[in-house]
Design an enzyme around this catalytic site. Structure first.
Site, PDB file in Angstrom:
ATOM      1  N   ARG A 199       0.987  18.296   3.747  1.00 19.30           N
ATOM      2  CA  ARG A 199       2.515  18.490   3.458  1.00 19.30           C
ATOM      3  C   ARG A 199       2.918  18.183   2.008  1.00 19.30           C
ATOM      4  O   ARG A 199       2.079  17.977   1.265  1.00 19.30           O
ATOM      5  CB  ARG A 199       3.188  17.416   4.325  1.00 19.30           C
ATOM      6  CG  ARG A 199       2.703  15.990   3.912  1.00 19.30           C
ATOM      7  CD  ARG A 199       3.299  14.894   4.638  1.00 19.30           C
ATOM      8  NE  ARG A 199       3.015  13.471   4.461  1.00 19.30           N
ATOM      9  CZ  ARG A 199       3.057  12.939   3.278  1.00 19.30           C
ATOM     10  NH1 ARG A 199       3.531  13.089   2.422  1.00 19.30           N
ATOM     11  NH2 ARG A 199       2.299  11.621   3.388  1.00 19.30           N
ATOM     12  N   HIS A 236       0.691  -1.154  -0.170  1.00 23.30           N
ATOM     13  CA  HIS A 236       0.050  -0.044  -0.077  1.00 23.30           C
ATOM     14  C   HIS A 236       0.920   1.343   0.149  1.00 23.30           C
ATOM     15  O   HIS A 236       0.353   2.279   0.214  1.00 23.30           O
ATOM     16  CB  HIS A 236      -1.006   0.067   1.500  1.00 23.30           C
ATOM     17  CG  HIS A 236      -2.185  -1.100   1.202  1.00 23.30           C
ATOM     18  ND1 HIS A 236      -2.943  -1.375   0.180  1.00 23.30           N
ATOM     19  CD2 HIS A 236      -2.097  -1.969   2.234  1.00 23.30           C
ATOM     20  CE1 HIS A 236      -3.742  -2.213   0.631  1.00 23.30           C
ATOM     21  NE2 HIS A 236      -3.066  -2.844   1.792  1.00 23.30           N
TER      22      HIS A 236
HETATM   23  P1  ADP Z   1      -2.241   5.648   4.095  1.00 21.30           P
HETATM   24  O1  ADP Z   1      -2.654   6.924   5.064  1.00 21.30           O
HETATM   25  O2  ADP Z   1      -1.692   4.619   4.680  1.00 21.30           O
HETATM   26  O3  ADP Z   1      -1.653   6.620   3.051  1.00 21.30           O
HETATM   27  P2  ADP Z   1      -4.830   5.580   2.250  1.00 21.30           P
HETATM   28  O4  ADP Z   1      -6.235   5.748   3.086  1.00 21.30           O
HETATM   29  O5  ADP Z   1      -4.094   6.735   1.542  1.00 21.30           O
HETATM   30  O6  ADP Z   1      -3.721   5.411   3.698  1.00 21.30           O
HETATM   31  O7  ADP Z   1      -4.698   4.343   1.623  1.00 21.30           O
HETATM   32  C1  ADP Z   1      -3.375   3.832   1.160  1.00 21.30           C
HETATM   33  C2  ADP Z   1      -3.585   3.079  -0.101  1.00 21.30           C
HETATM   34  O8  ADP Z   1      -4.309   1.713   0.370  1.00 21.30           O
HETATM   35  C3  ADP Z   1      -4.359   3.230  -1.185  1.00 21.30           C
HETATM   36  O9  ADP Z   1      -3.247   4.086  -2.030  1.00 21.30           O
HETATM   37  C4  ADP Z   1      -5.127   2.178  -1.764  1.00 21.30           C
HETATM   38  O10 ADP Z   1      -4.042   1.565  -2.564  1.00 21.30           O
HETATM   39  C5  ADP Z   1      -5.191   1.268  -0.606  1.00 21.30           C
HETATM   40  N1  ADP Z   1      -6.669   1.506  -0.159  1.00 21.30           N
HETATM   41  C6  ADP Z   1      -6.887   2.308   0.752  1.00 21.30           C
HETATM   42  N2  ADP Z   1      -8.440   2.581   0.947  1.00 21.30           N
HETATM   43  C7  ADP Z   1      -8.878   1.533   0.071  1.00 21.30           C
HETATM   44  C8  ADP Z   1     -10.175   1.133  -0.344  1.00 21.30           C
HETATM   45  N3  ADP Z   1     -11.200   1.383   0.180  1.00 21.30           N
HETATM   46  N4  ADP Z   1     -10.188   0.076  -1.354  1.00 21.30           N
HETATM   47  C9  ADP Z   1      -9.126  -0.461  -1.874  1.00 21.30           C
HETATM   48  N5  ADP Z   1      -7.939  -0.016  -1.643  1.00 21.30           N
HETATM   49  C10 ADP Z   1      -7.859   1.014  -0.765  1.00 21.30           C
HETATM   50  P1  ADP Z   2       3.533   9.969   0.172  1.00 23.43           P
HETATM   51  O1  ADP Z   2       4.194   9.329  -0.915  1.00 23.43           O
HETATM   52  O2  ADP Z   2       2.044   9.889  -0.117  1.00 23.43           O
HETATM   53  O3  ADP Z   2       4.040  11.340   0.611  1.00 23.43           O
HETATM   54  P2  ADP Z   2       4.403   8.056   1.666  1.00 23.43           P
HETATM   55  O4  ADP Z   2       3.963   7.452   3.004  1.00 23.43           O
HETATM   56  O5  ADP Z   2       5.071   7.155   0.708  1.00 23.43           O
HETATM   57  O6  ADP Z   2       3.593   9.163   1.754  1.00 23.43           O
HETATM   58  O7  ADP Z   2       5.857   8.767   2.204  1.00 23.43           O
HETATM   59  C1  ADP Z   2       6.163   9.553   3.341  1.00 23.43           C
HETATM   60  C2  ADP Z   2       6.703   8.484   4.259  1.00 23.43           C
HETATM   61  O8  ADP Z   2       8.286   8.721   3.721  1.00 23.43           O
HETATM   62  C3  ADP Z   2       6.828   8.784   5.585  1.00 23.43           C
HETATM   63  O9  ADP Z   2       5.775   7.992   6.148  1.00 23.43           O
HETATM   64  C4  ADP Z   2       8.052   8.232   5.884  1.00 23.43           C
HETATM   65  O10 ADP Z   2       8.079   6.544   6.454  1.00 23.43           O
HETATM   66  C5  ADP Z   2       8.839   8.205   4.867  1.00 23.43           C
HETATM   67  N1  ADP Z   2      10.033   9.322   5.372  1.00 23.43           N
HETATM   68  C6  ADP Z   2      10.033  10.395   6.248  1.00 23.43           C
HETATM   69  N2  ADP Z   2      10.847  11.125   6.195  1.00 23.43           N
HETATM   70  C7  ADP Z   2      11.788  10.710   5.210  1.00 23.43           C
HETATM   71  C8  ADP Z   2      12.911  11.134   4.739  1.00 23.43           C
HETATM   72  N3  ADP Z   2      13.813  12.072   5.454  1.00 23.43           N
HETATM   73  N4  ADP Z   2      13.566  10.320   3.712  1.00 23.43           N
HETATM   74  C9  ADP Z   2      12.743   9.424   3.099  1.00 23.43           C
HETATM   75  N5  ADP Z   2      11.636   8.892   3.416  1.00 23.43           N
HETATM   76  C10 ADP Z   2      11.090   9.716   4.903  1.00 23.43           C
END
Ligand code: ADP
Ligand code: ADP
Ligand code: MG
Length: 496
Positions: free
Chosen positions: A294, A237
Site C-alpha cells: 500500500r 516498534h
Molecule cells: P510490523 O508489521 O509490525 O511493521 P515489522 O516486521 O515491519 O512488523 O517490524 C516492525 C519493527 O520491529 C521494525 O521496524 C524493527 O524496529 C522491529 N523489528 C522487527 N524485526 C526485528 C528483528 N528481527 N530484530 C530487531 N528488530 C526487529
Molecule cells: P507505515 O508507517 O509503515 O505505513 P504504520 O503502521 O505506522 O505503517 O501506519 C499504518 C497505520 O496507520 C495503521 O496500522 C493504522 O493504525 C493507522 N491508520 C490507519 N488509517 C489511518 C488514518 N486514516 N489516519 C491515521 N492513521 C491511520
C-alpha cells in the site's frame, strides 16, 4: 487502458485528503466516505460527494467492505483508493472491488494475500535470493521446540506474529526461562489483533536500523525503486520520525538493497506502490522484514526528494499505464525529514491524549509541508488512530532540513492536548540523530520525559496558576498575562 473518472477514497483524515488532492489535479472527481463521528471532517467537505457508511467504530464503518462497495456503486465511482490502514491490505476488499467492476488502486488481491503473511512472504522472497533474518520458516506452537531453535540461532530472539502489523504481536525474549510467558503473550496478542495466532521466531538484531525502499510496479512487468527511507526512530516498534535518503547508505549499498527490493516485488508479481522493509545490522548487513502492499504513511519524504507524486503514479498504474520512467532516469535531490504529530503524551509512555484542538496553527514557509486532516476547534475522535498531522521539511542538505524542522516545530501551535511535537524536537536536536549514528532503540536509550520542555497544556495550567495566585495575593483584577509569557512558541526552549 481505462481512464478513471471518479475515485472513492475508503479512508479518513489526512490520507483521504492527500489522495483527493492528487485526484483533483488529474481532473478526477472524488467521493468521501465517513462514519457518524466524522460528519464535520475535512475530507468530507473536500470531496465532491460524500456518503455516510455507519456508526463511529471502524468495525461498523471504515472496515465494512459491503458498505463501501455500495457507496461506490451509488455514486458511480469507477475506482477505489484504500489509503493506508483500514482495508488497504485486505485481499477480500481488493477482490470485492474487482468483482464489482471497480478498479482497486493497489496491487492484485493475490499479492496482498501473499505479502500479508510474513511467513509466506519470506518463503516467496527467499526464492529470489533476498536475504532473510535467521529464524523459523513455519509457524511454531510448541514452546520446547521453539526454545531449541532459539538456542540454535542464539538469544535474544523475537517472537513475531505472521499476520502482524503496526508493531503489534512482537515479543523479545532474552533467555530460556522467559520463553513460555512471552510466547503465550505473543499468541494471544496476535489472536486478538489479527484473528490469527500464528507466530514464528526471528533472531533479534541488536542495534538495527529500519530502512525501507519505495517500489513501483506496473501491469506490464516493469518494476523500479524510488530509493529508501530511514525509519529507525520508533516508539512501540512504530515509526515517529522518517527521512530520505538514509544517512548511512553508500551508493553501492543503496543499489544492492534497491535490487533486492525489486526482487521482492517480482516474487509476487507486484504492481502499484509498495514498500519493502529491511533491517540493517551494525555491520551493514541487510535482511528482508516484510512488504507493505500500500501507500505508506511516510511516502511524502520520497515525494520530496524525487519530485514524483506517488498518488498520481498509483492512479496511472491502476489505469493500466506503464511506469513513465526508467530506473536510471531517477535522481534523488536534497533531503527530506518527516515527523508524525500524534495526539499522544510522550511523558506518559506515548499514550493517546485525545481531545479538542483548542489552538491549531500550522508552520509556514519554503520547504515546509503539512499533511493533516484537522482545523482549530476540531476534536480528535477517540475511535481512530491519534495522528493529527505529518510535518515534512525539505532542504538541500540533511543539516538544513533538520534546522528547518526545528523552526517549523517551534512555529507549530497546538494546544488542548499533548502531542509528540516536543519529543520530535528533542530528536532533531539530539547529537545521535544529528550525527546519523542511531538505531531503533533511540527512544529507550536517550529519551527521558524530563528532557521535554513544558507542553502547551502544562504551560496553560501554569499560567492559570500564576494568575490565580496573583489575584488572591494582590487582590488584583487584571488577568493580563505578560506578552513574553503568551504561549506563542510552545516548543522553544527556556520559555519561562
Ligand atoms: P510490523 O508489521 O509490525 O511493521 P515489522 O516486521 O515491519 O512488523 O517490524 C516492525 C519493527 O520491529 C521494525 O521496524 C524493527 O524496529 C522491529 N523489528 C522487527 N524485526 C526485528 C528483528 N528481527 N530484530 C530487531 N528488530 C526487529
Ligand atoms: P507505515 O508507517 O509503515 O505505513 P504504520 O503502521 O505506522 O505503517 O501506519 C499504518 C497505520 O496507520 C495503521 O496500522 C493504522 O493504525 C493507522 N491508520 C490507519 N488509517 C489511518 C488514518 N486514516 N489516519 C491515521 N492513521 C491511520
Ligand atoms: Mg513493518
Amino acid at each position: 487502458m481505462t481512464k478513471i473518472k471518479k475515485i472513492l477514497v475508503a479512508n479518513r483524515g489526512e490520507i483521504s485528503l492527500r489522495v483527493m488532492r492528487s485526484a483533483k489535479e488529474l481532473g478526477i472527481r472524488t467521493v468521501a466516505v465517513y462514519s457518524e463521528a466524522d460528519r464535520q471532517a475535512l475530507h468530507v467537505r473536500y470531496a465532491d460527494e460524500a456518503v455516510c457508511i455507519g456508526p463511529p467504530p471502524s468495525s461498523e464503518s471504515y472496515l465494512r467492505i459491503e458498505k463501501i462497495i455500495a457507496a461506490a456503486k451509488q455514486t458511480g465511482a469507477d475506482a477505489i483508493h484504500p489509503g493506508y490502514g483500514f482495508l488497504s491490505e485486505n485481499e477480500d476488499f481488493a477482490q470485492a472491488c474487482h468483482d464489482a467492476g471497480i478498479i482497486f488502486i493497489g496491487p492484485s488481491a493475490k499479492a496482498i494475500e501473499l505479502m500479508g503473511s510474513k511467513l509466506a512472504a519470506k518463503a516467496a522472497v527467499a526464492k529470489f535470493n533476498v536475504p532473510l533474518v535467521p529464524g523459523t520458516s513455519e509457524p511454531i506452537t510448541d514452546v520446547n521446540a521453539a526454545k531449541k531453535i532459539a538456542t540454535q540461532i542464539g538469544y535474544p530472539v523475537l517472537i513475531k506474529a505472521s499476520a502482524g502489523g503496526g508493531g503489534k504481536g512482537m515479543r523479545v525474549v532474552e533467555q530460556d526461562e522467559d520463553f513460555q510467558e512471552q510466547m503465550e503473550r505473543a499468541i494471544s496478542e496476535a489472536t486478538s489483533a489479527f484473528g490469527d495466532g500464528s507466530v514464528f521466531i526471528e533472531k533479534y538484531i541488536t542495534r538495527p536500523r529500519h530502512i525501507e525502499f519505495q517500489i513501483f510496479g506496473d501491469q506490464h512487468g516493469n518494476v523500479v525503486h524510488l530509493f529508501e527511507r530511514e525509519c529507525s526512530i520508533q516508539r512501540r516498534h512504530q515509526k515517529v520520525v522518517e527521512e530520505a535518503p538514509s544517512s548511512v547508505l553508500t551508493p553501492a549499498k543503496r543499489q544492492a538493497m534497491g535490487e533486492a527490493a525489486i526482487n521482492v516485488a517480482r516474487s509476487c508479481g507486484y504492481y502499484g506502490a509498495g514498500t519493502v522493509e529491511f533491517i540493517l545490522d551494525d555491520k551493514m548487513n541487510f535482511y528482508f522484514l516484510e512488504m507493505n502492499t500500500r501507500l505508506q504513511v511516510e511516502h511524502p519524504v520520497t515525494e520530496e526528494i524525487t519530485g514524483i507524486d506517488l498518488v498520481k503514479l498509483q492512479i496511472r498504474i491502476a489505469e493500466g499505464e506503464k511506469i513513465p520512467f526508467k530506473q536510471e532516469d531517477l535522481r534523488m535531490s536534497g533531503h527530506a525529514v518527516e515527523v508524525r504529530v500524534y495526539a499522544e503524551d510522550p511523558a506518559n509512555n506515548f499514550l493517546p491524549d485525545i481531545g479538542t484542538l483548542k489552538t491549531y496553527k500550522r508552520p509556514q514557509g519554503n520547504g515546509i509541508r503539512v499533511d493533516d486532516g484537522f482545523e482549530q476547534g476540531m476534536d480528535i475522535p477517540f475511535y481512530y488512530d491519534p495522528m493529527i498531522a505529518k510535518l515534512i521539511c525539505r532542504a538541500d542538505t540533511r543539516e538544513a532540513a533538520i534546522e528547518k524542522m526545528i523552526r517549523a516545530i517551534d512555529e507549530y501551535e497546538i494546544t488542548g492536548l499533548e502531542t509528540t511535537l516536543g519529543f520530535c524536537r528533542f530528536v532533531m536536536q539530539h547529537e545521535a540523530f544529528r550525527s546519523g549514528n542511531f538505531d531503533t532503540r533511540f527512544v529507550e536509550n536517550y529519551f527521558k520525559p524530563a528532557a521535554l520542555p513544558l507542553s502547551g497544556n502544562d504551560y496553560e495550567a501554569l499560567i492559570a496558576a500564576l494568575v490565580s495566585v496573583n489575584l488572591t495575593e494582590q487582590a488584583k483584577t487584571s488577568q493580563n498575562v505578560p506578552a513574553e509569557k503568551q504561549p506563542v512558541s510552545l516548543w522553544r526552549k527556556n520559555r519561562l
